[in-house]
Design a protein around this motif. Structure first.
Motif, short mmCIF file in Angstrom:
data_model
loop_
_atom_site.label_atom_id
_atom_site.label_comp_id
_atom_site.label_asym_id
_atom_site.label_seq_id
_atom_site.Cartn_x
_atom_site.Cartn_y
_atom_site.Cartn_z
N ARG A 128 0.83 -1.21 0.00
CA ARG A 128 0.00 0.00 0.00
C ARG A 128 0.86 1.26 0.00
N MET A 129 1.89 1.29 0.86
CA MET A 129 2.72 2.49 0.95
C MET A 129 3.54 2.72 -0.31
N LEU A 130 4.01 1.65 -0.94
CA LEU A 130 4.75 1.81 -2.19
C LEU A 130 3.89 2.45 -3.27
N GLY A 131 2.60 2.21 -3.19
CA GLY A 131 1.70 2.80 -4.16
C GLY A 131 1.23 4.19 -3.81
N GLU A 132 1.31 4.56 -2.54
CA GLU A 132 0.79 5.86 -2.10
C GLU A 132 1.81 6.99 -2.21
N VAL A 133 3.09 6.70 -2.01
CA VAL A 133 4.09 7.78 -2.08
C VAL A 133 4.34 8.16 -3.53
N ASP A 134 4.99 9.31 -3.70
CA ASP A 134 5.27 9.79 -5.06
C ASP A 134 6.63 9.35 -5.58
N LEU A 135 7.50 8.88 -4.66
CA LEU A 135 8.86 8.53 -5.07
C LEU A 135 9.41 7.40 -4.20
N ILE A 136 10.12 6.48 -4.84
CA ILE A 136 10.78 5.37 -4.13
C ILE A 136 12.27 5.43 -4.45
N ALA A 137 13.10 5.45 -3.41
CA ALA A 137 14.54 5.39 -3.58
C ALA A 137 14.96 3.92 -3.55
N ALA A 138 15.52 3.44 -4.65
CA ALA A 138 15.80 2.00 -4.79
C ALA A 138 17.28 1.75 -5.04
N GLU A 139 17.79 0.67 -4.46
CA GLU A 139 19.19 0.30 -4.65
C GLU A 139 19.47 -0.03 -6.11
N ASP A 140 18.60 -0.79 -6.75
CA ASP A 140 18.69 -1.10 -8.17
C ASP A 140 17.29 -0.92 -8.75
N THR A 141 17.10 0.14 -9.52
CA THR A 141 15.77 0.47 -10.01
C THR A 141 15.20 -0.61 -10.92
N ARG A 142 16.07 -1.30 -11.67
CA ARG A 142 15.58 -2.37 -12.55
C ARG A 142 15.01 -3.53 -11.73
N HIS A 143 15.71 -3.87 -10.68
CA HIS A 143 15.26 -4.95 -9.80
C HIS A 143 13.95 -4.58 -9.11
N PHE A 161 3.15 -6.24 -8.44
CA PHE A 161 2.04 -5.77 -7.61
C PHE A 161 1.27 -4.63 -8.27
N ASP A 162 1.50 -4.39 -9.56
CA ASP A 162 0.78 -3.36 -10.32
C ASP A 162 0.93 -1.98 -9.68
N ILE A 163 2.16 -1.65 -9.29
CA ILE A 163 2.48 -0.35 -8.70
C ILE A 163 3.27 0.46 -9.72
N HIS A 164 2.92 1.73 -9.86
CA HIS A 164 3.52 2.54 -10.91
C HIS A 164 4.22 3.78 -10.37
N THR A 165 4.64 3.74 -9.13
CA THR A 165 5.33 4.86 -8.49
C THR A 165 6.69 5.12 -9.15
N LYS A 166 7.08 6.39 -9.22
CA LYS A 166 8.36 6.78 -9.80
C LYS A 166 9.51 6.26 -8.94
N LEU A 167 10.56 5.79 -9.61
CA LEU A 167 11.75 5.28 -8.94
C LEU A 167 12.94 6.21 -9.16
N THR A 168 13.81 6.28 -8.16
CA THR A 168 15.08 6.97 -8.32
C THR A 168 16.18 6.11 -7.71
N SER A 169 17.36 6.18 -8.29
CA SER A 169 18.46 5.32 -7.86
C SER A 169 19.15 5.88 -6.62
N TYR A 170 19.31 5.02 -5.61
CA TYR A 170 20.05 5.40 -4.39
C TYR A 170 20.83 4.17 -3.94
N HIS A 171 22.15 4.22 -4.06
CA HIS A 171 22.97 3.05 -3.74
C HIS A 171 24.30 3.47 -3.14
N GLU A 172 25.14 2.50 -2.85
CA GLU A 172 26.40 2.74 -2.14
C GLU A 172 27.30 3.73 -2.86
N HIS A 173 27.26 3.72 -4.20
CA HIS A 173 28.20 4.53 -4.97
C HIS A 173 27.73 5.96 -5.22
#
Length: 280
Positions: free
Chosen positions: A27-42, A50-62
């Motif tokens: 539910r929360m992944l679908g409600e927010v406007d942005l998700i910071a993901a380690e690997d956006t493709r993954h 889960f049919d979620i279409h929230t925008k992703l942005t890359s956030y990782h160790e590097h």
């Protein structure tokens, strides 16, 4: 009327089985406007499931040192943010902990969306003591630093939890044996997946097993704590490259693999090991 404080959600994702995703996390992944993901493709594969279409942005160790402040600036505009790792809890062996620190310093709320974790999942299935434990994660890369870290925890009475990749597993079991002694251990691989497997026994038994059977999949190593009765290893790894390589070959490894493991154990290049073999 008080202003609403932005929230950073640290969201657990499945470590293998997609059915381990919680209703609240979906539910929360679908409600927010942005998700910071380690690997956006993954993460996109997870969201698609889960049919979620929230925008992703890359956030990782590097990129955490530059991207972290950008995400905090985004939250400062009044937005909530969800942070996810590729698997399990963000902040455990990944840069989610850095983002949490930045959010706390900025005065934002930080809250968990709990779920799967490989270390704890292996611990509860290990058959070892679960009342007290210490999470170590991945060992350092060089043999010297590995031995220093293990020397610091060798007398801990708590169960110890490590992570390891398959191509380093046998060498890691050996250095655990040489520093900690022949303790009881449980190895969990591919947790929650189709080929989930646990191997339980002493370090000596499991070293012998994996000398004959190639490790596959990501591993959690759960090691019994110090009891005062642990059989200590009667020798250390040879420090000379040639002797170290011969030691690994005596354990059943082929020459090429033994040279690789010797290089890793001694913290030198494989070329140096090769040269030492030629010169002697």
């Amino acid at each position: 009327m008080s202003a609403i404080i932005p929230t950073l959600y640290l969201c657990a994702t499945p470590i293998g089985n997609l059915e381990d995703m919680t209703y609240r996390a979906v539910r929360m992944l679908g409600e927010v406007d942005l998700i910071a993901a380690e690997d956006t493709r993954h993460t996109r594969q997870l969201l698609t499931h889960f049919d979620i279409h929230t925008k992703l942005t890359s956030y990782h160790e590097h990129n955490k040192l530059t991207k972290g402040p950008e995400l905090i600036a985004y939250m400062a505009e009044g937005h909530d943010l969800v942070c996810v790792s590729d698997a399990g809890l963000p902040g455990i062996c990944d840069p989610g902990s850095h983002l949490a620190q930045l959010a706390i310093e900025a005065g934002f709320k930080v809250t968990p969306l709990p779920g799967a974790n490989a270390g704890l999942s292996a611990l509860i299935c290990s058959g070892l003591d679960t009342t007290r434990f210490t999470f170590i994660g991945f060992l350092p890369k060089t043999s010297k630093k590995q031995q220093e870290l293990l020397a610091n925890v060798q007398y801990y009475p708590e169960t110890l939890i490590f992570y390891e990749a398959p191509h380093h597993l046998l060498a890691t079991l050996k250095i655990l044996y040489h520093v900690l002694g022949d303790r009881q251990v449980a190895l969990g691989r591919e947790l929650t997946k189709k080929f989930e497997e646990f191997q339980r026994g002493s370090l000596v038994e499991l070293m012998a097993y994996y000398a004959e059977n190639s490790p596959r999949g990501e591993y959690v190593i759960v090691v019994a704590g110090y009891t005062g009765e642990v059989l200590k290893a009667d020798h250390e790894l040879p420090e000379h490259p040639k002797e170290c390589c011969e030691y690994f070959m005596a354990q059943g490894l082929d020459k090429k693999t033994a040279m690789r493991e010797a290089a890793k154990a001694l913290g030198i290049s494989r070329r140096d090991v090769y040269q030492a073999m030629l010169n002697n």
